[in-house]
Write an enzyme that holds these catalytic residues in place. Structure first.
Site, PDB file in Angstrom:
ATOM      1  N   LYS A   1       7.439  10.688  21.049  1.00 27.61           N
ATOM      2  CA  LYS A   1       8.786  10.465  20.508  1.00 27.61           C
ATOM      3  C   LYS A   1       9.850  11.271  21.248  1.00 27.61           C
ATOM      4  CE  LYS A   1       7.921   8.609  15.970  1.00 27.61           C
ATOM      5  NZ  LYS A   1       8.093   8.672  14.546  1.00 27.61           N
TER       6      LYS A   1
ATOM      7  N   LYS B   1       1.693  -0.128  20.539  1.00 24.07           N
ATOM      8  CA  LYS B   1       1.686  -0.253  19.080  1.00 24.07           C
ATOM      9  C   LYS B   1       2.891  -1.082  18.604  1.00 24.07           C
ATOM     10  CE  LYS B   1       3.024   3.275  16.676  1.00 24.07           C
ATOM     11  NZ  LYS B   1       3.265   4.605  16.112  1.00 24.07           N
TER      12      LYS B   1
ATOM     13  N   LYS C   1       8.944  -0.102  15.097  1.00 24.95           N
ATOM     14  CA  LYS C   1      10.328  -0.459  14.769  1.00 24.95           C
ATOM     15  C   LYS C   1      11.281  -0.083  15.894  1.00 24.95           C
ATOM     16  CE  LYS C   1       9.606   2.910  11.127  1.00 24.95           C
ATOM     17  NZ  LYS C   1       9.560   3.021   9.688  1.00 24.95           N
TER      18      LYS C   1
HETATM   19  P1  TYM Z   1       5.910   5.664   9.501  1.00 27.64           P
HETATM   20  O1  TYM Z   1       7.125   5.532   8.663  1.00 27.64           O
HETATM   21  O2  TYM Z   1       6.070   5.705  10.985  1.00 27.64           O
HETATM   22  O3  TYM Z   1       4.897   4.504   9.164  1.00 27.64           O
HETATM   23  C1  TYM Z   1       4.539   4.198   7.817  1.00 27.64           C
HETATM   24  C2  TYM Z   1       3.071   3.785   7.763  1.00 27.64           C
HETATM   25  O4  TYM Z   1       2.856   2.638   8.595  1.00 27.64           O
HETATM   26  C3  TYM Z   1       1.773   2.873   9.486  1.00 27.64           C
HETATM   27  N1  TYM Z   1       2.015   2.151  10.759  1.00 27.64           N
HETATM   28  C4  TYM Z   1       1.128   1.322  11.323  1.00 27.64           C
HETATM   29  N2  TYM Z   1      -0.107   0.957  10.967  1.00 27.64           N
HETATM   30  C5  TYM Z   1      -0.754   0.078  11.765  1.00 27.64           C
HETATM   31  N3  TYM Z   1      -0.221  -0.443  12.916  1.00 27.64           N
HETATM   32  C6  TYM Z   1       1.022  -0.101  13.311  1.00 27.64           C
HETATM   33  N4  TYM Z   1       1.553  -0.638  14.413  1.00 27.64           N
HETATM   34  C7  TYM Z   1       1.757   0.835  12.511  1.00 27.64           C
HETATM   35  N5  TYM Z   1       2.999   1.376  12.590  1.00 27.64           N
HETATM   36  C8  TYM Z   1       3.140   2.186  11.507  1.00 27.64           C
HETATM   37  C9  TYM Z   1       1.765   4.386   9.694  1.00 27.64           C
HETATM   38  O5  TYM Z   1       0.514   4.850  10.127  1.00 27.64           O
HETATM   39  C10 TYM Z   1       2.129   4.885   8.310  1.00 27.64           C
HETATM   40  O6  TYM Z   1       0.975   4.952   7.496  1.00 27.64           O
HETATM   41  N6  TYM Z   1       4.815  10.565   9.123  1.00 27.64           N
HETATM   42  C11 TYM Z   1       4.693   9.281   8.491  1.00 27.64           C
HETATM   43  C12 TYM Z   1       5.265   9.237   7.093  1.00 27.64           C
HETATM   44  C13 TYM Z   1       4.830  10.325   6.174  1.00 27.64           C
HETATM   45  C14 TYM Z   1       3.604  10.402   5.478  1.00 27.64           C
HETATM   46  C15 TYM Z   1       3.672  11.576   4.680  1.00 27.64           C
HETATM   47  C16 TYM Z   1       2.455   9.595   5.455  1.00 27.64           C
HETATM   48  C17 TYM Z   1       5.580  11.412   5.804  1.00 27.64           C
HETATM   49  N7  TYM Z   1       4.879  12.160   4.906  1.00 27.64           N
HETATM   50  C18 TYM Z   1       2.609  11.981   3.868  1.00 27.64           C
HETATM   51  C19 TYM Z   1       1.407   9.996   4.635  1.00 27.64           C
HETATM   52  C20 TYM Z   1       1.485  11.157   3.860  1.00 27.64           C
HETATM   53  C21 TYM Z   1       5.426   8.226   9.320  1.00 27.64           C
HETATM   54  O7  TYM Z   1       6.313   8.533  10.064  1.00 27.64           O
HETATM   55  O8  TYM Z   1       5.054   6.939   9.028  1.00 27.64           O
END
Ligand code: TYM
Length: 333
Positions: free
Chosen positions: A114, A198, A201
């Site tokens: 990132k 991957k 967004k």
């Molecule tokens: P974020 O907002 O980037 O993504 C949310 C969830 O979507 C999953 N994800 C995917 N899974 C499969 N294929 C993909 N291409 C893909 N893109 C995104 C992510 O793995 C995630 O589960 N740091 C985290 C958010 C967070 C969190 C937490 C998660 C903050 N605190 C505590 C679990 C527990 C994040 O940025 O996810």
């Protein structure tokens, strides 16, 4: 056995099929199991690790909550709230950042991706973001965390931080060490345009992803234009090696229709991609369009969404507020 579930999604707009199949679809299944206590968080503090527009952020928080509800999470059964409403998350993050050594954070691959080439310009928040995530999880004595594959390393860090805290303060088992819940085959949905990237967004090409707000026509168009190769669909999983785009589309089909890859290959093996793509687009739009319609409906009722988030924050505060007080006592405040 009852599980304590916590997971989060960033309100940065463009929630897509990767978020749905990798995370939100699993949230719904966990929500539906009566034995589980589930908390799903709109992680707005994580979102500001990169610059956000104020009005856009407000909309995105509501849209993420609407997506949870439209996908089938019941706010009366699970707690849905936004992170910035519960102070304990930020407080916990600071205290845990005094426990975690920098060496552990330096290993985080997502920061490297990132931050890009110019790390000096990335915010400190982006660097310590996995600690805020650890705070989210550990404040609720979480036993299981459903996430996509890309969050696996952050969860390992959370486990290490919990263990170090317990050891440093001689309080065995105080912070619970959570287990990741990562679906084996479908936890990494790839870009529709490049099977080595991957689905994300932040990809500048909208054709690389299916957004959860896409219309039926958009879904059909995107699947039609998704990259494939010139070979027919194989009968065996092994023969998908080296064919990442084919593997991704067949994986998406399997996941959305709740069946194994083996079953999908027995259905489509030997056929060409145009037949398969037509069926994939149909099943995707049958599944995504009702969610997309419901999101739009919910977004017209801001009062309902704000009330649901506020009520969720009240319940979350009750749990996290107690835990943070215990953490402070253990530290010596
Ligand atoms: P974020 O907002 O980037 O993504 C949310 C969830 O979507 C999953 N994800 C995917 N899974 C499969 N294929 C993909 N291409 C893909 N893109 C995104 C992510 O793995 C995630 O589960 N740091 C985290 C958010 C967070 C969190 C937490 C998660 C903050 N605190 C505590 C679990 C527990 C994040 O940025 O996810």
């Amino acid at each position: 056995m009852s599980k304590k579930i916590f997971s989060g999604v960033q309100p940065t707009g463009n929630l897509h099929l990767g978020n749905y199949l990798g995370a939100i679809k699993n949230f719904v299944e966990l929500n539906n199991d009566k034995q589980n206590d589930c908390i799903f968080c709109v992680v707005d503090l994580h979102a500001i690790t990169v610059k956000q527009d104020r009005d856009q952020l407000k909309n995105n928080i509501r849209e993420t909550a609407a997506t949870f509800i439209a996908s089938g999470i019941d706010p009366a059964k699970s707690i849905i709230f936004n992170q910035s409403k519960v102070q304990a998350h930020s407080e916990g993050s600071w205290m845990l950042s005094c426990i975690a050594p920098m060496g552990w954070l330096n290993r985080m691959t997502q920061f490297k991706e990132k931050a890009g080439k110019d790390k000096e310009k990335a915010s400190v928040g982006l660097y310590i973001y996995p600690i805020l995530m650890a705070s989210d999880i550990l404040l609720y004595d979480t036993t299981h965390v459903p996430v996509g594959e890309d969050q696996k390393q952050h969860l390992e860090l959370t486990r290490d931080i919990a263990q170090k805290f317990n050891k440093d303060f001689n309080c065995a088992d105080f912070l619970k060490v959570p287990e990741p819940l990562i679906k084996k085959n479908f936890s990494r949905i790839m870009s529709l345009k490049d099977g080595s990237k991957k689905m994300s967004k932040s990809d500048p090409s909208d054709l690389s992803r299916i957004n959860l707000t896409d219309s039926k026509d958009q879904i059909v168009n995107k699947i039609k234009r998704a990259k494939t190769d010139s070979f027919p669909i194989p009968n065996e999983e092994q023969k998908l090696n080296g064919r990442p785009e084919a593997e991704n589309l067949l994986g998406i089909y399997s996941s959305i229709s709740n069946q194994s890859m083996e079953k999908t290959l027995s259905q489509f093996g030997g056929k060409n991609f145009s037949d398969f793509k037509a069926q994939l687009a149909e099943i995707l739009s049958n599944k995504i369009s009702p969610i997309s319609d419901e999101i739009k409906k919910l977004l017209n009722d801001k009062q309902y969404l704000d009330k649901a988030l506020l009520e969720g924050a009240r319940k979350a505060e009750e749990i996290a507020g107690k835990k943070i007080e215990e953490i402070k006592r253990i530290i010596g405040f």
